[in-house]
Design an enzyme around this catalytic site. Sequence first.
Site, short mmCIF file in Angstrom:
data_model
loop_
_atom_site.label_atom_id
_atom_site.label_comp_id
_atom_site.label_asym_id
_atom_site.label_seq_id
_atom_site.Cartn_x
_atom_site.Cartn_y
_atom_site.Cartn_z
N ASP A 41 0.81 -1.21 0.00
CA ASP A 41 0.00 0.00 0.00
C ASP A 41 0.85 1.27 0.00
OD1 ASP A 41 -2.07 -1.77 0.27
OD2 ASP A 41 -2.97 -0.79 2.01
N HIS A 94 3.57 -2.37 3.20
CA HIS A 94 3.69 -1.04 2.62
C HIS A 94 5.07 -0.89 1.98
CE1 HIS A 94 0.57 -0.73 5.71
NE2 HIS A 94 0.08 0.30 5.03
#
Length: 525
Positions: free
Chosen positions: A337, A478
């Site tokens: 992400d 992430h």
Amino acid sequence: MRAATGRRRRTRIASAILVATTVALGLGACDSALTAPAGGAPVPSATPSGSASPDDATTPPAPTAEAGPRVVPGPVVLGGDRVAALVPRLAAMRTDGFVVAARWAVPPGATAFGETLTARVAAAVREFAAAHGAAWMPGVDLVAGGASAPCSGGSAFAASASRLSIDCSIVVASGGVIGERLVTVRAGVGDPTEVAREVWYADGAGGAPHDGVALYATGSEARVLALVAEALRAAGRIAPGEDPFARLAPEVARPLLVDSSAAEVGVVVTLSVPGAERSRPDSVLVPWRLLDPFLSEAGSLVRSAAVSGGPYEPGSAPAGADPVDCTLLACVSLTFDDGPSSLTPALLDVLDRARAAATFYVQGSSVARHPGTAARAVAAGHEIANHTWAHPDLTKLTDEQVRDEVRRAQEAIANATGVRATSLRPPYGASNPHVRELVPMPFVVWDIDTRDWQDPGVEVVVERAVDGAVPGSIVLMHDTHEDTVEAVPAIIDGLRARGVALASVEDQFGGSLPGAGALVSHGPR
């Protein structure tokens, strides 16, 4: 807490190794008994199940091209760097009634060879499961070594009277030519064990696959089998003057040559002699110079590749574009992400080296800052999806603001990559039925949260991603944290060691995600 968790993990690994080394299941090593050092002649190695054992065959000297046909321990097996370009596959399942463990390897990318072998394995495992009253359901933590390396690993961890094993070995990997041997063993309660052996070849990504029989011109099978008989007589496996193949009809004789493994000095034909009391097959090396008159066009191509011994050169294919059938394999999706960021190129390098697919949920504003990185991710075969423009909590916005966040991100993705995102990950995983009605895409969240944004350290990120994953898992990370990028190689290795195939989220759903407004936290289970 971390120390206790580490102890539990080490205990689990040690227990798995103990089980793998003490349970005699018969699902183990590939059925081969020769290894080939790079650039050298075949030499004898350990004899696995199904091969002629040292008790009933005298280990021959290293074969040479000048010698005649002779009995050998088994086919040549390539390993190490010679097969590093191949993609390992493992399909495994265990119930109270049976165990299945199937290994094979495919070239990178979409190839006719890979499709053919995968289809054969899929049909075999599904048929076996159905015959035992079960639908195929892939599992993890079932086979030693998992899917870590092509045609390499150990046996299933649990024994069962009913079992199916498919093991593979690479016999040729040179230029564009690949040759792979499959040994299938079926056993059932009260039924005799069935063993089938076959070798498959292809030249290039688009080359039509063919089995070992196709190395020989049609009508030449009797001449080839006469050479096999000559070796069997010399080794005392059949009586002087006997030729058990001489009167066989072509349709009976030809399938006997399906297990023909090409090597640098010739072809190793492994077969069971018709009518013989001996239960184990015999392997006979026939030098190329004796086979040349009988080779087909395909056989001549394989001969050239095997003799050259050059490096394997598969066609180029994006690292994230290897076909993955998540109804056959146990799949897990790695998702990232908030990028792309300055760290994303290094992550893409890792994924390239590992040939691992991933899904990137990108912020539109980040794509606008790093359009080339977003384009590179798509070119490498990874999935790219919408994570809004600026990462707000969508449940706290007006309807128009929700639509604008999604629209702006869609435009940035399309402008940078030329593709349109087909799913949305809501920031913080926050959504509600009303928000999902506003956006004409499925909402994809996760079932494994590494919490890498808390910077817990590389080892913790690896542990959370690997230990908690089950078939169908979607792992949240992430690509904006250095520790995450550093952790990814170990995550990939750890998941594959458990028997996992890495796939994009979309591929977990067979390329077609659930409809607009659906909330997805994992793949099909």
